[in-house]
Design an enzyme around this catalytic site. Structure first.
Site, PDB file in Angstrom:
ATOM      1  N   CYS A 114      26.569  -6.096 -22.712  1.00  0.00           N
ATOM      2  CA  CYS A 114      27.903  -6.359 -22.188  1.00  0.00           C
ATOM      3  C   CYS A 114      28.681  -7.142 -23.239  1.00  0.00           C
ATOM      4  O   CYS A 114      28.453  -8.342 -23.418  1.00  0.00           O
ATOM      5  CB  CYS A 114      27.769  -7.166 -20.900  1.00  0.00           C
ATOM      6  SG  CYS A 114      29.328  -7.289 -20.041  1.00  0.00           S
ATOM      7  N   CYS A 154      29.141  -2.612 -15.402  1.00  0.00           N
ATOM      8  CA  CYS A 154      29.636  -3.623 -16.341  1.00  0.00           C
ATOM      9  C   CYS A 154      29.974  -4.932 -15.626  1.00  0.00           C
ATOM     10  O   CYS A 154      31.143  -5.238 -15.373  1.00  0.00           O
ATOM     11  CB  CYS A 154      30.831  -3.145 -17.147  1.00  0.00           C
ATOM     12  SG  CYS A 154      31.106  -4.260 -18.535  1.00  0.00           S
TER      13      CYS A 154
HETATM   14  P1  FAD Z   1      29.501   7.987 -15.249  1.00  0.00           P
HETATM   15  O1  FAD Z   1      29.715   7.894 -16.713  1.00  0.00           O
HETATM   16  O2  FAD Z   1      30.496   7.320 -14.354  1.00  0.00           O
HETATM   17  O3  FAD Z   1      29.364   9.525 -14.891  1.00  0.00           O
HETATM   18  C1  FAD Z   1      29.080   9.995 -13.594  1.00  0.00           C
HETATM   19  C2  FAD Z   1      29.542  11.458 -13.535  1.00  0.00           C
HETATM   20  O4  FAD Z   1      29.011  12.066 -12.364  1.00  0.00           O
HETATM   21  C3  FAD Z   1      31.067  11.587 -13.454  1.00  0.00           C
HETATM   22  O5  FAD Z   1      31.531  12.400 -14.501  1.00  0.00           O
HETATM   23  C4  FAD Z   1      31.304  12.209 -12.091  1.00  0.00           C
HETATM   24  O6  FAD Z   1      32.405  13.097 -12.060  1.00  0.00           O
HETATM   25  C5  FAD Z   1      29.981  12.929 -11.838  1.00  0.00           C
HETATM   26  N1  FAD Z   1      29.708  13.130 -10.424  1.00  0.00           N
HETATM   27  C6  FAD Z   1      29.968  12.306  -9.379  1.00  0.00           C
HETATM   28  N2  FAD Z   1      29.574  12.866  -8.224  1.00  0.00           N
HETATM   29  C7  FAD Z   1      29.027  14.072  -8.541  1.00  0.00           C
HETATM   30  C8  FAD Z   1      28.450  15.127  -7.775  1.00  0.00           C
HETATM   31  N3  FAD Z   1      28.359  15.043  -6.454  1.00  0.00           N
HETATM   32  N4  FAD Z   1      27.992  16.238  -8.429  1.00  0.00           N
HETATM   33  C9  FAD Z   1      28.067  16.321  -9.784  1.00  0.00           C
HETATM   34  N5  FAD Z   1      28.626  15.351 -10.549  1.00  0.00           N
HETATM   35  C10 FAD Z   1      29.101  14.247  -9.942  1.00  0.00           C
HETATM   36  N6  FAD Z   1      29.505  -0.089 -20.285  1.00  0.00           N
HETATM   37  C11 FAD Z   1      29.131  -0.645 -21.470  1.00  0.00           C
HETATM   38  O7  FAD Z   1      28.079  -0.311 -21.990  1.00  0.00           O
HETATM   39  N7  FAD Z   1      29.911  -1.553 -22.112  1.00  0.00           N
HETATM   40  C12 FAD Z   1      31.109  -1.934 -21.606  1.00  0.00           C
HETATM   41  O8  FAD Z   1      31.798  -2.743 -22.216  1.00  0.00           O
HETATM   42  C13 FAD Z   1      31.546  -1.379 -20.363  1.00  0.00           C
HETATM   43  N8  FAD Z   1      32.727  -1.718 -19.841  1.00  0.00           N
HETATM   44  C14 FAD Z   1      33.158  -1.115 -18.686  1.00  0.00           C
HETATM   45  C15 FAD Z   1      34.404  -1.455 -18.196  1.00  0.00           C
HETATM   46  C16 FAD Z   1      34.893  -0.831 -17.054  1.00  0.00           C
HETATM   47  C17 FAD Z   1      36.241  -1.230 -16.527  1.00  0.00           C
HETATM   48  C18 FAD Z   1      34.117   0.165 -16.413  1.00  0.00           C
HETATM   49  C19 FAD Z   1      34.665   0.879 -15.195  1.00  0.00           C
HETATM   50  C20 FAD Z   1      32.874   0.509 -16.886  1.00  0.00           C
HETATM   51  C21 FAD Z   1      32.372  -0.144 -18.030  1.00  0.00           C
HETATM   52  N9  FAD Z   1      31.105   0.150 -18.536  1.00  0.00           N
HETATM   53  C22 FAD Z   1      30.692  -0.424 -19.713  1.00  0.00           C
HETATM   54  C23 FAD Z   1      30.129   0.929 -17.721  1.00  0.00           C
HETATM   55  C24 FAD Z   1      29.903   2.365 -18.167  1.00  0.00           C
HETATM   56  O9  FAD Z   1      31.106   3.071 -18.229  1.00  0.00           O
HETATM   57  C25 FAD Z   1      28.940   3.034 -17.186  1.00  0.00           C
HETATM   58  O10 FAD Z   1      27.804   2.224 -17.062  1.00  0.00           O
HETATM   59  C26 FAD Z   1      28.507   4.427 -17.633  1.00  0.00           C
HETATM   60  O11 FAD Z   1      29.625   5.274 -17.689  1.00  0.00           O
HETATM   61  C27 FAD Z   1      27.434   4.967 -16.684  1.00  0.00           C
HETATM   62  O12 FAD Z   1      27.144   6.325 -16.917  1.00  0.00           O
HETATM   63  P2  FAD Z   1      26.760   7.300 -15.691  1.00  0.00           P
HETATM   64  O13 FAD Z   1      26.424   8.618 -16.276  1.00  0.00           O
HETATM   65  O14 FAD Z   1      25.789   6.638 -14.804  1.00  0.00           O
HETATM   66  O15 FAD Z   1      28.110   7.378 -14.837  1.00  0.00           O
END
Ligand code: FAD
Length: 546
Positions: A473, A296
């Site tokens: 965003c 983000c």
């Molecule tokens: P995540 O959702 O972070 O999930 C990753 C998962 O992998 C976690 O549960 C973790 O425990 C797990 N994991 C880590 N290591 C391992 C391992 N070794 N083995 C197994 N599992 C593991 N997005 C928007 O669309 N709009 C917004 O307005 C927005 N605002 C945001 C504001 C903030 C402050 C933040 C922090 C994020 C924001 N986001 C927003 C971004 C959004 O939250 C992420 O882009 C999204 O969660 C990405 O998904 P992901 O599955 O890649 O990662």
């Protein structure tokens, strides 16, 4: 000595002595494997002594020591090599025979049918629960990460093929709706609105293993988990997110949560942001943004706008100076949205400092240290309030694996989201190499593409779907208004609705309605349930999806 036969050519037993070898030879074995590390107990003959005795009576010998905890796919590979010699009959031993039997189950996993392995283990009477567990840690599709990308992909897969065997590996009992943290930091959401039990979100039909991957072995389609267990997959989806590199800012970990130092990038600190915002009557408010990529990209400035809006409404802005230090060179990466954002920068009289990166914090002295990216000169900046966004990078386990690209991200073709070197591996979310804006909104469009392409790969068909780089965003410029940035690869605008309904390049109330009211249910009830509203994958043109 009690010998348990697991197959015609492989048997196990408990600790042996040199005196047992004649009996072992007479029973038809020609090779002995020791799986017990030396020195486990005082009455244990060292492996060297058994090796010498084996040599003396014409038996082969291998020392392959392991504990239940460190047993890995590489041990199994070594045993399967020992077993591959034709007509060899092996007797393996450890303290009780259990470890050897467990390792055998792993080694023959792909060559002997499950039922046969189960039967052999049960008939051995060894009570080998570890071995049974190893056999259960396999699935047609293994998904790493139960965050936004992992759960959305599992749901999208199961919507398409309800009988698919899907195993999600996720260490955390809590699942966070991270986009809500910006609103927690502004007092609009309660923290509880941004967290759910992981168990309640696992899609029906998927299994959840509470563990974390510690090593990849894509050549063998296996993983090692932190618990030491091994997992075999037919296809793998990686969505382990991005790592917040707090260590890159000296003092950050020490001072966050006190002395006015906060960050909406942590669930536990977003409420502290709101507390500080309310408390600040006068002084200096400083906001930092690290180099891209981050998840983000708008979140650091969203924290600034919403804090400033509160101070504006409270009539405190004449007493509060706002500074935004950005390691980059522009306010936002897609130029179309910048004019609307600059209006708010002017309204809040915020000073922008480009090419400045936060390097250190001294909470006690309430001073932050920024490096001028161009000259390397350091500047000390006093603050009463400091909102920190940390530098970010690929997770260690991915960047140190064979799946990573040169920059450490999980390598994928940016259109098909399939790994270019390992055809049974897909990746999405913040940790993958596709050059989109790292957002949950991107994941909403990526998950259906991964589901379509993964299932096509299973059927041996060409890949039908492409991802066009969509990310969104919602820039919360004031309480009640949002600049809804929606764009794809190369900054091409990709609005979800026509301009006359909502003009994303201007601050609108409809954008706020979407962010504060509609997106959380869209996330929990549509995206994580595989209901792909406005997220149908685009069909692949033959030359792009590979
Ligand atoms: P995540 O959702 O972070 O999930 C990753 C998962 O992998 C976690 O549960 C973790 O425990 C797990 N994991 C880590 N290591 C391992 C391992 N070794 N083995 C197994 N599992 C593991 N997005 C928007 O669309 N709009 C917004 O307005 C927005 N605002 C945001 C504001 C903030 C402050 C933040 C922090 C994020 C924001 N986001 C927003 C971004 C959004 O939250 C992420 O882009 C999204 O969660 C990405 O998904 P992901 O599955 O890649 O990662």
């Amino acid at each position: 000595m009690e010998i348990k036969n697991l197959s015609e050519s492989f048997s196990v037993t408990g600790q042996i002595n040199a005196a047992d070898l004649d009996e072992i030879k007479a029973a038809g074995f020609d090779y002995v494997v020791c799986n017990r590390p030396d020195g486990e107990s005082s009455d244990q003959p060292p492996a060297e002594e058994i090796a010498a005795a084996c040599e003396a009576c014409g038996l082969g010998f291998a020392y392959l020591p392991l504990t239940v905890k460190d047993m890995s796919s590489s041990h199994a590979e070594q045993l399967s090599q020992l077993m591959s010699v034709e007509s060899r009959r092996i007797l393996a031993y450890c303290r009780s025979g259990k470890r050897s039997a467990t390792l055998w189950a792993m080694a023959v996993e792909s060559s002997v049918p499950d039922e046969q392995v189960h039967k052999a283990l049960q008939e051995s009477g060894l009570g080998v629960s570890e071995a049974i567990a190893v056999l259960e840690h396999r699935a047609e599709v293994v998904i790493l990460g139960g965050g936004a990308g992992g759960l959305a992909t599992a749901a999208s897969l199961l919507r398409r093929r309800g009988d698919l065997d899907v195993l999600i590996i996720e260490p955390s009992e809590e699942h966070y709706y991270q986009p809500g943290w910006t609103l927690v930091g502004a007092g609009v959401f309660q923290p509880s609105q941004t967290v759910r039990k992981t168990s309640a979100l696992i899609p029906t039909g998927a299994r959840w293993l509470r563990d974390a991957v510690s090593e990849f072995d894509p050549e063998r389609s296996t993983l090692t988990l932190e618990s030491g267990a091994s997992v075999r997959y037919e296809q793998l989806v990686v969505s382990t997110g991005i790592e917040l590199n707090w260590g890159a800012i000296e003092g950050a970990e020490q001072w966050l949560g006190s002395h006015g130092v906060t960050s909406n990038y942590r669930f536990d600190l977003a409420p502290y942001t709101w507390q500080l915002v309310r408390q600040l009557q006068r002084g200096k408010a400083v906001f930092s943004q690290p180099p891209m990529p981050i998840k983000c990209a708008g979140a650091p400035q969203k924290a600034m706008y919403l804090s400033a809006d509160y101070w504006f409404r409270q009539g405190r802005l004449n007493e509060i100076a706002i500074d935004f230090y950005n390691a980059g060179e522009v306010l936002f990466g897609v130029a179309d949205y910048v004019p609307a954002l600059e209006k708010y920068v002017d309204r809040y009289q915020a000073k922008l400092h480009f090419k400045h990166q936060l390097k250190a914090i001294d909470g006690a002295a309430q001073t932050a240290y920024f490096d001028d990216v161009a000259t390397g000169e350091q500047q000390a900046v006093e603050f009463d309030f400091l909102h920190v966004c940390p530098p970010q990078r690929s997770t260690r386990v991915v960047r140190e694996s064979a799946l990573a690209d040169a920059a450490g991200w999980l390598e994928v073709d940016q259109y098909s989201l399939r790994h270019p070197r390992f055809e049974n591996v897909f990746g999405l979310g913040d940790g993958c190499s596709a050059p989109n804006a790292k957002t949950a909104a991107a994941v909403r469009k990526q998950a259906p593409v991964v589901a379509e392409n993964l299932l096509a790969t299973r059927r041996g068909e060409s890949l039908p779907a492409i991802y066009q780089g969509y990310g969104s965003c919602p820039l919360t410029v004031e309480r009640g208004k949002v600049v809804l940035a929606e764009f794809g690869y190369g900054g091409v605008l990709q609005p979800s609705v026509p301009r006359f309904v909502n003009d994303g390049t201007r601050a609108t109330w409809l954008g706020w309605l979407l962010k504060a009211r509609l997106l959380p249910p869209i996330y929990f009830h549509l995206m994580l349930k595989g209901r792909e509203w406005l997220a149908a994958p685009a069909p692949a043109a033959k030359e792009t999806a590979t």
